[in-house]
Design a protein around this motif. Sequence first.
Motif, PDB file in Angstrom:
ATOM      1  N   TYR A 274     -23.113  25.251   9.774  1.00 23.19           N
ATOM      2  CA  TYR A 274     -22.534  26.331  10.581  1.00 23.19           C
ATOM      3  C   TYR A 274     -23.558  26.827  11.619  1.00 23.19           C
ATOM      4  O   TYR A 274     -24.735  27.058  11.282  1.00 23.19           O
ATOM      5  N   ALA A 275     -23.123  27.010  12.868  1.00 18.38           N
ATOM      6  CA  ALA A 275     -24.008  27.487  13.947  1.00 18.38           C
ATOM      7  C   ALA A 275     -24.098  29.014  13.868  1.00 18.38           C
ATOM      8  O   ALA A 275     -23.198  29.735  14.306  1.00 18.38           O
ATOM      9  N   VAL A 276     -25.206  29.492  13.325  1.00 18.37           N
ATOM     10  CA  VAL A 276     -25.351  30.918  13.005  1.00 18.37           C
ATOM     11  C   VAL A 276     -25.250  31.809  14.241  1.00 18.37           C
ATOM     12  O   VAL A 276     -24.793  32.953  14.171  1.00 18.37           O
TER      13      VAL A 276
ATOM     14  N   GLY B 134     -23.866  18.019  16.777  1.00 19.12           N
ATOM     15  CA  GLY B 134     -23.761  19.401  17.256  1.00 19.12           C
ATOM     16  C   GLY B 134     -22.392  20.000  16.995  1.00 19.12           C
ATOM     17  O   GLY B 134     -21.600  19.508  16.187  1.00 19.12           O
ATOM     18  N   GLY B 135     -22.125  21.085  17.712  1.00 21.61           N
ATOM     19  CA  GLY B 135     -20.819  21.754  17.566  1.00 21.61           C
ATOM     20  C   GLY B 135     -20.003  21.534  18.820  1.00 21.61           C
ATOM     21  O   GLY B 135     -20.131  20.495  19.466  1.00 21.61           O
ATOM     22  N   GLY B 136     -19.177  22.506  19.159  1.00 22.18           N
ATOM     23  CA  GLY B 136     -18.502  22.444  20.449  1.00 22.18           C
ATOM     24  C   GLY B 136     -16.994  22.371  20.423  1.00 22.18           C
ATOM     25  O   GLY B 136     -16.355  22.475  21.474  1.00 22.18           O
ATOM     26  N   LEU B 137     -16.400  22.183  19.243  1.00 14.10           N
ATOM     27  CA  LEU B 137     -14.937  22.070  19.195  1.00 14.10           C
ATOM     28  C   LEU B 137     -14.303  23.377  19.708  1.00 14.10           C
ATOM     29  O   LEU B 137     -14.648  24.461  19.256  1.00 14.10           O
ATOM     30  N   GLY B 138     -13.390  23.231  20.671  1.00 11.14           N
ATOM     31  CA  GLY B 138     -12.779  24.408  21.286  1.00 11.14           C
ATOM     32  C   GLY B 138     -11.662  24.989  20.431  1.00 11.14           C
ATOM     33  O   GLY B 138     -11.148  24.338  19.519  1.00 11.14           O
TER      34      GLY B 138
ATOM     35  N   ILE C 129     -19.169  40.159  25.587  1.00  6.63           N
ATOM     36  CA  ILE C 129     -19.639  39.800  26.937  1.00  6.63           C
ATOM     37  C   ILE C 129     -18.940  38.552  27.482  1.00  6.63           C
ATOM     38  O   ILE C 129     -19.066  38.224  28.659  1.00  6.63           O
ATOM     39  N   ARG C 130     -18.168  37.876  26.636  1.00  3.64           N
ATOM     40  CA  ARG C 130     -17.610  36.579  27.036  1.00  3.64           C
ATOM     41  C   ARG C 130     -16.750  36.628  28.304  1.00  3.64           C
ATOM     42  O   ARG C 130     -16.901  35.770  29.172  1.00  3.64           O
ATOM     43  N   PRO C 131     -15.865  37.626  28.462  1.00  3.45           N
ATOM     44  CA  PRO C 131     -15.060  37.633  29.688  1.00  3.45           C
ATOM     45  C   PRO C 131     -15.926  37.760  30.948  1.00  3.45           C
ATOM     46  O   PRO C 131     -15.646  37.134  31.960  1.00  3.45           O
TER      47      PRO C 131
HETATM   48  N1  LLP Z   1     -25.272  23.442  17.924  1.00  3.62           N
HETATM   49  C1  LLP Z   1     -26.047  23.733  18.990  1.00  3.62           C
HETATM   50  C2  LLP Z   1     -27.333  23.041  19.159  1.00  3.62           C
HETATM   51  C3  LLP Z   1     -25.616  24.693  19.923  1.00  3.62           C
HETATM   52  O1  LLP Z   1     -26.381  24.975  20.977  1.00  3.62           O
HETATM   53  C4  LLP Z   1     -24.385  25.360  19.716  1.00  3.62           C
HETATM   54  C5  LLP Z   1     -23.933  26.381  20.655  1.00  3.62           C
HETATM   55  C6  LLP Z   1     -23.622  25.024  18.579  1.00  3.62           C
HETATM   56  C7  LLP Z   1     -24.094  24.061  17.715  1.00  3.62           C
HETATM   57  C8  LLP Z   1     -22.298  25.667  18.262  1.00  3.62           C
HETATM   58  O2  LLP Z   1     -21.346  25.396  19.226  1.00  3.62           O
HETATM   59  P1  LLP Z   1     -19.820  25.870  19.021  1.00  3.62           P
HETATM   60  O3  LLP Z   1     -19.221  25.057  17.902  1.00  3.62           O
HETATM   61  O4  LLP Z   1     -19.827  27.296  18.699  1.00  3.62           O
HETATM   62  O5  LLP Z   1     -19.196  25.586  20.333  1.00  3.62           O
HETATM   63  N2  LLP Z   1     -21.889  32.067  24.027  1.00  3.62           N
HETATM   64  C9  LLP Z   1     -21.045  30.985  24.477  1.00  3.62           C
HETATM   65  C10 LLP Z   1     -21.250  29.735  23.663  1.00  3.62           C
HETATM   66  C11 LLP Z   1     -22.687  29.276  23.633  1.00  3.62           C
HETATM   67  C12 LLP Z   1     -22.894  28.083  22.766  1.00  3.62           C
HETATM   68  C13 LLP Z   1     -24.342  27.821  22.560  1.00  3.62           C
HETATM   69  N3  LLP Z   1     -24.602  26.733  21.668  1.00  3.62           N
HETATM   70  C14 LLP Z   1     -19.592  31.458  24.443  1.00  3.62           C
HETATM   71  O6  LLP Z   1     -19.338  32.590  24.078  1.00  3.62           O
HETATM   72  O7  LLP Z   1     -18.707  30.707  24.829  1.00  3.62           O
END
Ligand code: LLP
Length: 420
Positions: free
Chosen positions: A52-54, A231-235, A312-314
């Motif tokens: 989990y991305a803390v 990594g993460g990133g799934l929308g 802050i996202r918007p």
């Molecule tokens: N792993 C790494 C190395 C990352 O840099 C990130 C997010 C994740 C995992 C998790 O990604 P997720 O599954 O949450 O997309 N504050 C921005 C998003 C910044 C993401 C930064 N890195 C927002 O509110 O959209």
Amino acid sequence: MSHLYFGGADVVELAEKYGTPLYITDEKRLIENFRSYRTAFDDYDYNTDIYYAVKANGNLAILKLLAREGAGADVFSTGELQLTKLAGIERRKTLFNGNSKSDDDLIAAVESGVRVSVDSYDELNALASVSEQLGAEVEIAIRVNPDISADVNPKIATGLKESKFGIPYKDVMKICRAAHSMRNISLRGLHCHIGSQILDVSVFGDAADKMLNLVASLHEAGIELEFVDLGGGLGIGYRPEERAIAPTPAELRDAISPAFERKKAAGIAPKLILEPGRSIVGSASILVSRVNAVKHAYKNFVAIDAGFNLLIRPVMYDAYHEVVVANRYSEPCTELYTIVGPICEAGDIIARDRLLPEVKRGDLIAILDTGAYGFSMSSQYNGRPRCAEVLVRDGHADLIRERESFEDLLRNQKVPARLR
Ligand code: LLP
């Protein structure tokens, strides 16, 4: 008058009891989101771990719930590392990420026995000397910049060649050879993260291909790796029209698996690690805010008590969050409103031109899908203490973060004697 319910609780009652603004997290939804990863990947051959991305939401109660579900963690600072330790997340399943780690960060990582994702030669050398001084071996991954363009807001596209993250793709073999020959360093894997809020999963397949090609080249060079971390990133579906198309963890698996299958035939089968943040916590929380004023001016403005200090996202990413009137939930939507916060900046706009029931001072606006990068990116700007957070389960709420007070604004401030 109909009320919005969340996690089985009446949101209006929670706002009365705990005050506003208030973040509310639905425990069941959080667990379901995590389990949908487990279900998608559990019978997958590649022995997948979910870290989990803390950064998405570091509330300790939420981390404890995820620890109980067997989550590992992606941490980006010593603070996040300490939180995961407190939550009981296994150190063997923790990866210390980041492109700018201090000696203190590296010492904390080595002393904790977690793995480190190395982002530069400078960091590799610093980590080698820290681990030598501490007389410990440290397991590492190399953060790869795969040069992949995901169709997302430029501020959250992290895998482009011009991005600050990772080792350029063409240099990865070289740094891996260097790491492989270092004492106290044990090279175990490759890591990348191509961006966030990705709705088209095909890019994860491209990333998997590129990463596994590197694993194969390293194999030929006599360097065996244990894992690939994509990594993460799934929308997630923030907009109504996105809800139906937002990808599931199973679709992510299906996008990634062909790359793994192709390499398996050649005897290359590293373990898979994923680092989802948003897709675990995003839909699990709402932010509830009280209307302080309705103003019919150039636009119909609804001024609420939460602004970009709490979400802050918007403002930062032009992100869309659905808003509803929590105390008039099923009334017909007849008016167009722009929802603004209390911050002294013209850009403090939470939602533009939304059709809502007629709104009055004292009404409650719920901003949906705010569990990821909501509270975790909050500030005390404009002298506003941060808000409280509650966790609900089957209609029962527990406070999981106290509302800050004026004392919290003063904390750590010092007035020099000459000014007293
Ligand atoms: N792993 C790494 C190395 C990352 O840099 C990130 C997010 C994740 C995992 C998790 O990604 P997720 O599954 O949450 O997309 N504050 C921005 C998003 C910044 C993401 C930064 N890195 C927002 O509110 O959209």
